[in-house]
Design a protein around this motif. Structure first.
Motif, PDB file in Angstrom:
ATOM      1  N   LEU A   1      12.613  12.989   7.070  1.00 53.96           N
ATOM      2  CA  LEU A   1      11.413  12.247   6.696  1.00 53.96           C
ATOM      3  C   LEU A   1      10.225  12.679   7.553  1.00 53.96           C
ATOM      4  O   LEU A   1       9.129  12.974   7.035  1.00 53.96           O
ATOM      5  N   TYR A   2      10.417  12.731   8.869  1.00 54.81           N
ATOM      6  CA  TYR A   2       9.350  13.116   9.775  1.00 54.81           C
ATOM      7  C   TYR A   2       8.917  14.559   9.518  1.00 54.81           C
ATOM      8  O   TYR A   2       7.728  14.895   9.583  1.00 54.81           O
ATOM      9  N   LEU A   3       9.889  15.440   9.213  1.00 57.40           N
ATOM     10  CA  LEU A   3       9.589  16.844   8.948  1.00 57.40           C
ATOM     11  C   LEU A   3       8.721  16.971   7.699  1.00 57.40           C
ATOM     12  O   LEU A   3       7.735  17.724   7.686  1.00 57.40           O
ATOM     13  N   LYS A   4       9.079  16.233   6.644  1.00 56.07           N
ATOM     14  CA  LYS A   4       8.309  16.300   5.398  1.00 56.07           C
ATOM     15  C   LYS A   4       6.875  15.817   5.586  1.00 56.07           C
ATOM     16  O   LYS A   4       5.945  16.331   4.962  1.00 56.07           O
ATOM     17  N   LEU A   5       6.707  14.799   6.437  1.00 56.34           N
ATOM     18  CA  LEU A   5       5.380  14.218   6.627  1.00 56.34           C
ATOM     19  C   LEU A   5       4.594  14.892   7.751  1.00 56.34           C
ATOM     20  O   LEU A   5       3.417  14.579   7.959  1.00 56.34           O
ATOM     21  N   GLY A   6       5.248  15.785   8.494  1.00 55.06           N
ATOM     22  CA  GLY A   6       4.566  16.488   9.573  1.00 55.06           C
ATOM     23  C   GLY A   6       4.241  15.612  10.759  1.00 55.06           C
ATOM     24  O   GLY A   6       3.182  15.740  11.381  1.00 55.06           O
ATOM     25  N   ILE A   7       5.155  14.675  11.098  1.00 59.40           N
ATOM     26  CA  ILE A   7       4.935  13.766  12.218  1.00 59.40           C
ATOM     27  C   ILE A   7       6.096  13.860  13.195  1.00 59.40           C
ATOM     28  O   ILE A   7       7.143  14.450  12.877  1.00 59.40           O
ATOM     29  N   THR A   8       5.935  13.256  14.359  1.00 60.30           N
ATOM     30  CA  THR A   8       6.978  13.342  15.385  1.00 60.30           C
ATOM     31  C   THR A   8       7.421  11.985  15.915  1.00 60.30           C
ATOM     32  O   THR A   8       8.405  11.902  16.636  1.00 60.30           O
ATOM     33  N   ARG A   9       6.700  10.895  15.565  1.00 60.22           N
ATOM     34  CA  ARG A   9       7.074   9.581  16.097  1.00 60.22           C
ATOM     35  C   ARG A   9       6.756   8.480  15.088  1.00 60.22           C
ATOM     36  O   ARG A   9       5.973   8.670  14.152  1.00 60.22           O
TER      37      ARG A   9
ATOM     38  N   GLU B   1      15.399   8.713   1.340  1.00 61.62           N
ATOM     39  CA  GLU B   1      14.351   8.803   2.362  1.00 61.62           C
ATOM     40  C   GLU B   1      13.391   7.604   2.259  1.00 61.62           C
ATOM     41  O   GLU B   1      12.935   7.090   3.274  1.00 61.62           O
ATOM     42  N   ARG B   2      13.097   7.177   1.041  1.00 59.27           N
ATOM     43  CA  ARG B   2      12.224   6.011   0.878  1.00 59.27           C
ATOM     44  C   ARG B   2      12.858   4.768   1.494  1.00 59.27           C
ATOM     45  O   ARG B   2      12.184   3.968   2.149  1.00 59.27           O
ATOM     46  N   GLU B   3      14.161   4.610   1.269  1.00 66.59           N
ATOM     47  CA  GLU B   3      14.849   3.427   1.800  1.00 66.59           C
ATOM     48  C   GLU B   3      14.828   3.437   3.319  1.00 66.59           C
ATOM     49  O   GLU B   3      14.536   2.420   3.962  1.00 66.59           O
ATOM     50  N   VAL B   4      15.134   4.602   3.909  1.00 68.54           N
ATOM     51  CA  VAL B   4      15.083   4.728   5.365  1.00 68.54           C
ATOM     52  C   VAL B   4      13.660   4.481   5.860  1.00 68.54           C
ATOM     53  O   VAL B   4      13.445   3.789   6.865  1.00 68.54           O
ATOM     54  N   CYS B   5      12.702   5.027   5.147  1.00 66.26           N
ATOM     55  CA  CYS B   5      11.292   4.886   5.515  1.00 66.26           C
ATOM     56  C   CYS B   5      10.888   3.411   5.618  1.00 66.26           C
ATOM     57  O   CYS B   5      10.253   2.991   6.587  1.00 66.26           O
ATOM     58  N   LEU B   6      11.270   2.615   4.627  1.00 68.85           N
ATOM     59  CA  LEU B   6      10.914   1.198   4.619  1.00 68.85           C
ATOM     60  C   LEU B   6      11.571   0.449   5.768  1.00 68.85           C
ATOM     61  O   LEU B   6      10.964  -0.450   6.371  1.00 68.85           O
ATOM     62  N   HIS B   7      12.813   0.818   6.084  1.00 73.98           N
ATOM     63  CA  HIS B   7      13.493   0.190   7.228  1.00 73.98           C
ATOM     64  C   HIS B   7      12.793   0.553   8.543  1.00 73.98           C
ATOM     65  O   HIS B   7      12.631  -0.302   9.422  1.00 73.98           O
ATOM     66  N   VAL B   8      12.379   1.812   8.674  1.00 68.82           N
ATOM     67  CA  VAL B   8      11.685   2.247   9.892  1.00 68.82           C
ATOM     68  C   VAL B   8      10.344   1.516  10.023  1.00 68.82           C
ATOM     69  O   VAL B   8       9.974   1.054  11.109  1.00 68.82           O
ATOM     70  N   LEU B   9       9.619   1.381   8.903  1.00 68.29           N
ATOM     71  CA  LEU B   9       8.340   0.670   8.928  1.00 68.29           C
ATOM     72  C   LEU B   9       8.516  -0.790   9.342  1.00 68.29           C
ATOM     73  O   LEU B   9       7.626  -1.392   9.938  1.00 68.29           O
TER      74      LEU B   9
ATOM     75  N   ALA C   1       5.046   5.721  15.254  1.00 70.65           N
ATOM     76  CA  ALA C   1       3.680   5.213  15.158  1.00 70.65           C
ATOM     77  C   ALA C   1       2.830   5.997  14.164  1.00 70.65           C
ATOM     78  O   ALA C   1       1.828   5.486  13.652  1.00 70.65           O
ATOM     79  N   GLU C   2       3.225   7.242  13.882  1.00 69.70           N
ATOM     80  CA  GLU C   2       2.457   8.085  12.965  1.00 69.70           C
ATOM     81  C   GLU C   2       2.899   7.924  11.515  1.00 69.70           C
ATOM     82  O   GLU C   2       2.265   8.470  10.601  1.00 69.70           O
ATOM     83  N   LEU C   3       3.985   7.162  11.288  1.00 70.09           N
ATOM     84  CA  LEU C   3       4.584   7.102   9.955  1.00 70.09           C
ATOM     85  C   LEU C   3       3.655   6.456   8.924  1.00 70.09           C
ATOM     86  O   LEU C   3       3.389   7.034   7.863  1.00 70.09           O
ATOM     87  N   LEU C   4       3.165   5.251   9.196  1.00 70.13           N
ATOM     88  CA  LEU C   4       2.327   4.567   8.218  1.00 70.13           C
ATOM     89  C   LEU C   4       1.033   5.327   7.922  1.00 70.13           C
ATOM     90  O   LEU C   4       0.699   5.527   6.743  1.00 70.13           O
ATOM     91  N   PRO C   5       0.282   5.794   8.961  1.00 75.01           N
ATOM     92  CA  PRO C   5      -0.921   6.576   8.648  1.00 75.01           C
ATOM     93  C   PRO C   5      -0.620   7.820   7.816  1.00 75.01           C
ATOM     94  O   PRO C   5      -1.402   8.183   6.934  1.00 75.01           O
TER      95      PRO C   5
ATOM     96  N   ARG D   1       0.834  -1.205   0.000  1.00 72.33           N
ATOM     97  CA  ARG D   1       0.000   0.000   0.000  1.00 72.33           C
ATOM     98  C   ARG D   1       0.869   1.256   0.000  1.00 72.33           C
ATOM     99  O   ARG D   1       0.547   2.246  -0.653  1.00 72.33           O
ATOM    100  N   VAL D   2       1.981   1.183   0.712  1.00 74.44           N
ATOM    101  CA  VAL D   2       2.883   2.335   0.783  1.00 74.44           C
ATOM    102  C   VAL D   2       3.465   2.659  -0.585  1.00 74.44           C
ATOM    103  O   VAL D   2       3.590   3.829  -0.974  1.00 74.44           O
ATOM    104  N   PHE D   3       3.824   1.612  -1.364  1.00 73.96           N
ATOM    105  CA  PHE D   3       4.447   1.837  -2.671  1.00 73.96           C
ATOM    106  C   PHE D   3       3.512   2.556  -3.644  1.00 73.96           C
ATOM    107  O   PHE D   3       3.972   3.141  -4.615  1.00 73.96           O
ATOM    108  N   GLY D   4       2.218   2.520  -3.390  1.00 74.38           N
ATOM    109  CA  GLY D   4       1.284   3.236  -4.253  1.00 74.38           C
ATOM    110  C   GLY D   4       0.876   4.583  -3.691  1.00 74.38           C
ATOM    111  O   GLY D   4       0.014   5.254  -4.250  1.00 74.38           O
ATOM    112  N   SER D   5       1.504   4.996  -2.601  1.00 73.02           N
ATOM    113  CA  SER D   5       1.130   6.250  -1.947  1.00 73.02           C
ATOM    114  C   SER D   5       1.854   7.444  -2.562  1.00 73.02           C
ATOM    115  O   SER D   5       3.087   7.429  -2.674  1.00 73.02           O
ATOM    116  N   PRO D   6       1.138   8.498  -2.977  1.00 67.79           N
ATOM    117  CA  PRO D   6       1.793   9.696  -3.522  1.00 67.79           C
ATOM    118  C   PRO D   6       2.773  10.326  -2.544  1.00 67.79           C
ATOM    119  O   PRO D   6       3.806  10.859  -2.947  1.00 67.79           O
ATOM    120  N   ARG D   7       2.471  10.255  -1.252  1.00 72.01           N
ATOM    121  CA  ARG D   7       3.360  10.871  -0.258  1.00 72.01           C
ATOM    122  C   ARG D   7       4.672  10.094  -0.153  1.00 72.01           C
ATOM    123  O   ARG D   7       5.722  10.670   0.100  1.00 72.01           O
TER     124      ARG D   7
END
Length: 375
Positions: free
Chosen positions: A350-358, A316-324, A360-364, A302-308
């Motif tokens: 990554l967190y700054l771009k998505l407007g999150i701080t932790r 950042e995508r590579e780091v994102c997948l490792h964090v997930l 648990a908020e990454l996937l949503p 689902r993430v791979f089809g996400s515009p964000r």
């Protein structure tokens, strides 16, 4: 006597395969269970994923005052239930198929008879000796339980009767799971897709709804874990359909067989396949099987089809997948051959771009349809 019990179990299997599920089939299921073990009262307790009571289906008329008293003052609390050997959360977590309260380490019959729970609930509903059948969803979360009660002047449930209940449990569970099953007309769901197919007795497809063949090929795909020399893709699907069809035909003929339900997890997601006979089996009548296929898409796909997600830089995508995946900074650094401080930098960006701080908020945040705070 054993011969009669075998007939009851066969009838129960056929009920699970032929009838509408959920509450619609409970009266027939209750009657068969009474014939299997003998009881004075029998009720269905429906639970949510946290084992909280959400609904109640009585097998016989019951005082609404008693029911309200139970729901408000006893069901939410473990102590009175544990006293009766009916600790709901512990029972679901244990993996048990059935239970007999008198065998529980917490059961004290003399203490129970002096308790408010016994005098205000059990005694008034006809319960004395208690046994139960536990039912779960395919993922293991609670679905509900059937409570069987005998009055105190009768004998307790015996070992053989509990064994009969254990043999009946998979079919009761198969029957009741249809309570929450999505309607086949709703082919696409928020979590993935669902479709249906009509099979013959050998598992050959006679008709399929849009998307059914695609889902079957995804469910049958074992390329990532199978042997180097594999069957054809269609051969995999045919093998999968035979696995569904054979136990159904066996069960309808009264033979011992597991319920025709499969849960398959592979790189394309989690697939639930369940089959039902379209009509009662009669000699000389071709049997047709209704197959329901449901797919739950894994978050990674689902993430791979996400515009964000696609708007992030490659790093950042590579780091994102490792964090997930739940990896630590040091593990990510080792995987990417960079310093942990660099991983921390990319994570902050990554967190700054998505407007999150932790975390648990990454996937949503990635699956959100709203634009990222920072482009």
């Amino acid at each position: 006597m054993a011969h009669r019990k075998t007939h009851v179990l066969t009838a129960l299997r056929q009920l699970a395969l032929l009838s509408p599920g959920g509450c619609m089939a409970l009266p027939e299921a209750f009657a068969l269970l009474r014939g299997l073990v003998g009881c004075d009262t029998l009720n269905m307790f429906w639970h949510d994923a946290r084992c909280n009571l959400v609904d109640f289906t009585p097998g016989a008329p019951i005082s609404m005052t008693v029911l309200a008293d139970y729901v408000e003052n006893f069901a939410p609390h473990e102590e009175p239930m544990r006293l009766a050997g009916m600790a709901t959360r512990q029972t679901f977590q244990s993996g048990q198929l059935t239970y007999c309260c008198s065998e529980s380490a917490d059961f004290d019959h003399r203490a129970l008879k002096k308790s408010e729970f016994y005098n205000r609930v059990l005694k008034l509903t006809g319960y004395g000796w208690v046994a139960g059948v536990i039912c779960r969803h395919p993922d293991g979360t609670p679905l509900g339980g059937i409570g069987l009660g005998r009055e105190l002047h009768r004998d307790d449930f015996g070992e053989q009767e509990i064994r009969y209940l254990a043999q009946a449990q998979p079919w009761i569970e198969h029957l009741l799971r249809r309570q929450a099953e999505p309607r086949q007309a709703e082919l696409y769901t928020a979590d993935g897709a669902a479709a249906s197919a009509l099979l013959d007795a050998q598992g050959k497809i006679l008709f399929s709804s849009p998307g059914a063949l695609s889902l079957l090929h995804l469910a049958a795909d074992t390329a990532h874990s199978g042997p180097p020399l594999r069957r054809s893709a269609q051969g995999d699907v045919d093998h999968l359909l035979r696995r569904i069809a054979r136990p159904l035909a066996a069960a309808l003929n009264g033979l011992a067989a597991l319920p025709p339900a499969l849960t398959i997890s592979n790189r394309w997601g989690r697939f639930h396949l369940r089959a039902y006979a379209m009509s009662a089996f009669e000699a000389g009548t071709p049997m047709q099987i209704s197959l329901h296929i449901e797919r739950q898409v894994p978050p990674s796909l689902r993430v791979f089809g996400s515009p964000r997600f696609l708007a992030l830089s490659p790093r950042e995508r590579e780091v994102c997948l490792h964090v997930l995946a739940g990896r630590s900074h040091s593990e990510i650094a080792r995987e990417m051959a960079i310093k942990p401080s660099t991983v921390i930098y990319f994570t902050r960006q990554l967190y700054l771009k998505l407007g999150i701080t932790r975390q648990a908020e990454l996937l949503p945040a990635l699956l959100s349809e709203t634009p990222s705070p920072i482009g």
